[in-house]
Write an enzyme that holds these catalytic residues in place. Structure first.
Site, PDB file in Angstrom:
ATOM      1  N   LYS A 198     -14.014  91.077  -4.193  1.00 48.39           N
ATOM      2  CA  LYS A 198     -13.694  91.689  -3.266  1.00 48.39           C
ATOM      3  C   LYS A 198     -13.261  93.149  -2.737  1.00 48.39           C
ATOM      4  CE  LYS A 198      -9.594  88.014  -1.704  1.00 48.39           C
ATOM      5  NZ  LYS A 198      -8.727  87.783  -1.392  1.00 48.39           N
ATOM      6  N   GLY A 245     -12.188  87.101   3.263  1.00 46.32           N
ATOM      7  CA  GLY A 245     -10.548  87.652   1.762  1.00 46.32           C
ATOM      8  C   GLY A 245      -9.949  88.001   3.055  1.00 46.32           C
ATOM      9  N   THR A 246      -8.565  88.502   2.581  1.00 53.02           N
ATOM     10  CA  THR A 246      -7.592  89.289   2.527  1.00 53.02           C
ATOM     11  C   THR A 246      -7.055  90.060   2.223  1.00 53.02           C
ATOM     12  OG1 THR A 246      -6.714  87.844   1.459  1.00 53.02           O
ATOM     13  CG2 THR A 246      -6.691  86.219   2.802  1.00 53.02           C
ATOM     14  N   THR A 247      -6.227  90.290   0.773  1.00 57.33           N
ATOM     15  CA  THR A 247      -5.191  91.850   1.066  1.00 57.33           C
ATOM     16  C   THR A 247      -5.721  92.566   0.559  1.00 57.33           C
ATOM     17  OG1 THR A 247      -3.622  90.054   1.423  1.00 57.33           O
ATOM     18  CG2 THR A 247      -3.608  92.877   1.040  1.00 57.33           C
TER      19      THR A 247
END
Length: 281
Positions: free
Chosen positions: A86, A53-55
């Site tokens: 997320k 997962g990123t931002t």
């Protein structure tokens, strides 16, 4: 574990004995192998690829706090999933956004939710927001072995502090180190770009609607410069997950609300591709 029971025919006696108000401590004592950080990994050669997962971004406003995240998960240079979730409620007055190894992060969030619920049932009261932040810190620290093997989890925690009457944000490093962030925060691969956007756009007197617009602008700027961050996907109707936490509790914006907000930002970006300008003085 011995199959000693107290008339249930199923549950071991240890599971029926009141103990610590921490479910994680209880699990560590009786079945430590079930904790995410205690899993034994098979021997591997080279880099272990797993969806990441990123931002994640968060911003406070006078009535509470907004926590939001993009929807992209990557695996190396490949998009592993376009619509990953997320951002999750931790309990009624707090939420957690995940960055890092997606599978471990989701498992840690579920354990964190159970930890808070277990404490409330045993003690008959909710943990303070500070206490919740500390419990999450302990969980991240227990995952250090996995992090050293490249499977790190670095969440962002936010909630409404009932005692102080305001929204608060906490960030973490891979060792479980906890820091309280003031006004705004970001984590993940696009965090440097998102933080830059929020730094220029944040004001102390933001209304809730302005705060939700700010996080969408920040995620858009992150996606503009970071390939691992996904911007609003109008064709597939995939928009950021945006949550608001106030004295009334946790609320996730509906798909229609998130869609309307994202489309408004996109429409404005057709005129100003680089986003709104901050005053020089």
């Amino acid at each position: 574990m011995e199959a000693n029971t107290r008339g249930t025919g199923r549950l071991p006696a240890a599971f029926l004995t009141p103990g610590s108000s921490s479910f994680m401590d209880f699990l560590s004592e009786h079945q430590p192998e079930l904790l995410p950080g205690n899993r034994q990994l098979p021997p591997t050669q080279g880099v272990l690829e797993a969806p990441h997962g990123t931002t994640i971004v968060a911003v406070t406003f006078p009535g509470g706090v907004v926590l939001a995240g993009d929807r992209r998960a990557t695996m190396g240079n490949v998009i592993a999933q376009r619509d990953i979730e997320k951002v999750f409620p931790a309990d009624e007055y707090s939420a957690v956004g995940i960055a890092g190894t997606a599978g471990l992060a989701v498992e840690m969030v579920k354990l964190f939710q159970l930890e808070l619920e277990h404490f409330e049932k045993v003690e008959g009261a909710q943990l303070s927001l500070e206490g919740k932040a500390n419990r999450l810190s302990t969980m991240i620290r227990s995952n250090l072995g996995m992090a050293m093997q490249g499977l790190a989890v670095v969440p962002l925690f936010a909630g409404y502090d009932l005692d102080r009457g305001k929204g608060r944000i906490f960030s973490y490093d891979v060792t479980g180190g906890r820091s309280e962030e003031h006004n705004f925060a970001a984590t993940g691969s696009g965090s440097i770009f998102a933080r830059g956007a929020m730094k220029k756009l944040f004001r102390d007197d933001l209304a809730e609607e302005q705060a939700t617009t700010l996080v969408v602008q920040a995620l858009y700027d992150a996606a503009d410069d970071d390939s691992a961050t996904g911007g609003p996907d109008v064709a597939r109707r995939i928009y950021p997950i945006i949550t608001v936490i106030t004295e009334d509790g946790f609320r996730r914006l509906t798909e229609d609300e998130s869609s309307e907000l994202s489309r408004a930002v996109l429409q404005r970006r057709l005129v100003e591709p680089d986003g709104p300008r901050a005053a020089l003085l």
